[in-house]
Motif scaffolding. Structure first.
Motif, PDB file in Angstrom:
ATOM      1  N   ASN A  91      86.764   7.408  50.244  1.00 38.67           N
ATOM      2  CA  ASN A  91      87.469   6.168  50.551  1.00 38.67           C
ATOM      3  C   ASN A  91      86.481   5.100  51.007  1.00 38.67           C
ATOM      4  OD1 ASN A  91      90.119   7.076  50.007  1.00 38.67           O
ATOM      5  ND2 ASN A  91      90.222   8.073  52.000  1.00 38.67           N
ATOM      6  N   LEU A  92      86.432   4.010  50.268  1.00 39.15           N
ATOM      7  CA  LEU A  92      85.615   2.868  50.680  1.00 39.15           C
ATOM      8  C   LEU A  92      86.351   2.038  51.721  1.00 39.15           C
ATOM      9  CD1 LEU A  92      84.251   1.915  47.175  1.00 39.15           C
ATOM     10  CD2 LEU A  92      82.824   2.463  49.148  1.00 39.15           C
ATOM     11  N   ASP A  93      87.660   1.930  51.560  1.00 40.34           N
ATOM     12  CA  ASP A  93      88.539   1.287  52.535  1.00 40.34           C
ATOM     13  C   ASP A  93      89.952   1.777  52.240  1.00 40.34           C
ATOM     14  OD1 ASP A  93      89.565  -0.301  50.386  1.00 40.34           O
ATOM     15  OD2 ASP A  93      87.974  -1.764  50.703  1.00 40.34           O
ATOM     16  N   ASN A  94      90.943   1.145  52.851  1.00 43.38           N
ATOM     17  CA  ASN A  94      92.319   1.617  52.682  1.00 43.38           C
ATOM     18  C   ASN A  94      92.850   1.441  51.265  1.00 43.38           C
ATOM     19  OD1 ASN A  94      92.498   2.379  55.367  1.00 43.38           O
ATOM     20  ND2 ASN A  94      93.275   0.381  56.030  1.00 43.38           N
ATOM     21  N   HIS A 118      90.979   0.956  42.436  1.00 47.53           N
ATOM     22  CA  HIS A 118      91.731   0.058  43.307  1.00 47.53           C
ATOM     23  C   HIS A 118      93.202   0.470  43.271  1.00 47.53           C
ATOM     24  CE1 HIS A 118      88.334  -2.906  43.481  1.00 47.53           C
ATOM     25  NE2 HIS A 118      88.048  -2.296  42.345  1.00 47.53           N
ATOM     26  N   ARG A 119      93.686   0.982  44.398  1.00 46.60           N
ATOM     27  CA  ARG A 119      95.087   1.415  44.443  1.00 46.60           C
ATOM     28  C   ARG A 119      96.018   0.248  44.115  1.00 46.60           C
ATOM     29  NH1 ARG A 119      92.963   4.163  49.096  1.00 46.60           N
ATOM     30  NH2 ARG A 119      93.111   6.441  48.924  1.00 46.60           N
ATOM     31  N   GLN A 120      95.734  -0.894  44.725  1.00 44.54           N
ATOM     32  CA  GLN A 120      96.535  -2.078  44.434  1.00 44.54           C
ATOM     33  C   GLN A 120      96.062  -2.651  43.097  1.00 44.54           C
ATOM     34  OE1 GLN A 120      96.344  -5.085  47.445  1.00 44.54           O
ATOM     35  NE2 GLN A 120      97.863  -6.409  46.478  1.00 44.54           N
ATOM     36  N   GLY A 152      80.589   1.161  62.343  1.00 44.45           N
ATOM     37  CA  GLY A 152      81.785   0.339  62.173  1.00 44.45           C
ATOM     38  C   GLY A 152      82.628   0.770  60.988  1.00 44.45           C
ATOM     39  N   LYS A 153      82.295   1.952  60.408  1.00 48.15           N
ATOM     40  CA  LYS A 153      83.043   2.544  59.293  1.00 48.15           C
ATOM     41  C   LYS A 153      82.931   1.736  58.000  1.00 48.15           C
ATOM     42  CE  LYS A 153      84.448   5.825  61.978  1.00 48.15           C
ATOM     43  NZ  LYS A 153      83.840   7.186  61.865  1.00 48.15           N
ATOM     44  N   GLU A 188      82.296  -4.849  50.632  1.00 51.26           N
ATOM     45  CA  GLU A 188      83.127  -5.780  51.383  1.00 51.26           C
ATOM     46  C   GLU A 188      83.883  -6.676  50.410  1.00 51.26           C
ATOM     47  OE1 GLU A 188      80.761  -8.271  53.875  1.00 51.26           O
ATOM     48  OE2 GLU A 188      79.363  -8.830  52.294  1.00 51.26           O
ATOM     49  N   HIS A 189      85.049  -7.119  50.841  1.00 51.28           N
ATOM     50  CA  HIS A 189      85.892  -8.001  50.025  1.00 51.28           C
ATOM     51  C   HIS A 189      86.183  -7.386  48.653  1.00 51.28           C
ATOM     52  CE1 HIS A 189      85.073 -10.758  53.221  1.00 51.28           C
ATOM     53  NE2 HIS A 189      83.812 -10.954  52.868  1.00 51.28           N
ATOM     54  N   GLN A 190      86.413  -6.080  48.649  1.00 50.45           N
ATOM     55  CA  GLN A 190      86.805  -5.365  47.428  1.00 50.45           C
ATOM     56  C   GLN A 190      85.731  -5.346  46.343  1.00 50.45           C
ATOM     57  OE1 GLN A 190      90.211  -3.823  47.170  1.00 50.45           O
ATOM     58  NE2 GLN A 190      89.610  -4.034  49.297  1.00 50.45           N
TER      59      GLN A 190
END
Length: 222
Positions: A91-94, A118-120, A152-153, A188-190
């Motif tokens: 997981n890079l982010d949520n 990208h889930r979304q 900071g994950k 960052e920023h997808q």
């Protein structure tokens, strides 16, 4: 005249149903692809091309990806005479999942790339090449990377790009050369952004982190 609105409604419903079925099918295929990847169980990872591509004991040998799933990758990637292998997912982010994948290159499946799901939006994008090794007529490339998660994950990485050419016979005017270049990247920023190209500063950081990353135990969960 009264039947026209009903026909239009039925037509709209049929189109809507068809779209839903296509979306569900795509989602199912995406899950099949994700299931090919092992879960990454470390916060620091050294990414290198296996010395022997057929070595099944290498963590970057990966799992063979069925050719029917390659259509899920960006259009510039697809079926080749050499196969694709799924290595790790994390997981890079949520919203996004990193997919470390060994891909075909000019001579063999030696290029380890980072794709992102990208889930979304239910899409996969290509972000960068993390590792590769090849040699041809005296020219060579040896690329490797270190991926790490900060306190900071946030996921970041340093890419080392080593290229060169062997010296030619003494009667030739062509001289050998070698060059090390480093890139500091951040998710960052997808998307993956380059935050520094200061090779002089990044060299020491890469060397300092690399031995520790190399000795980390990577736990696979298929």
């Amino acid at each position: 005249m009264k039947r026209i609105p009903l026909l239009l409604l039925l037509a709209f419903g049929a189109c809507h149903l068809s779209t839903d079925k296509k979306h569900i099918a795509a989602s199912a295929d995406i899950q099949l692809l994700l299931d090919c990847y092992a879960d990454l169980k470390t916060d620091t990872l050294l990414v290198t091309t296996p010395g022997t591509l057929e070595d099944s004991s290498s963590v970057y040998h990966g799992k063979l990806i069925d050719t029917t799933l390659l259509t899920l990758l960006p259009p510039e990637f697809g079926p080749s005479s050499d196969p694709y292998y799924a290595c790790f997912k994390f997981n890079l982010d949520n919203n996004t999942i990193g997919l470390i994948t060994r891909c075909p290159d000019e001579y063999a499946s030696s290029s380890i790339k980072l794709f992102v799901y990208h889930r979304q939006g239910n899409t996969i994008t290509f972000e960068t090449e993390l590792a590769n090794t090849w040699g041809d007529a005296g020219d060579f490339l040896d690329k490797s990377s270190i991926l790490y998660r900060t306190t900071g994950k946030e996921w970041m990485g340093i890419i080392e790009n080593y290229v060169g050419s062997e010296a030619t016979p003494a009667d030739s005017t062509t001289l050998g050369f070698e060059s090390f270049d480093y890139y500091h990247v951040k998710w960052e920023h997808q998307r993956l952004d380059t935050v520094s190209r200061d090779s002089s500063a990044l060299t020491d950081i890469f060397r300092r982190i690399s031995p520790g990353a190399d000795k980390k135990v990577v736990t696979l969960q298929q």
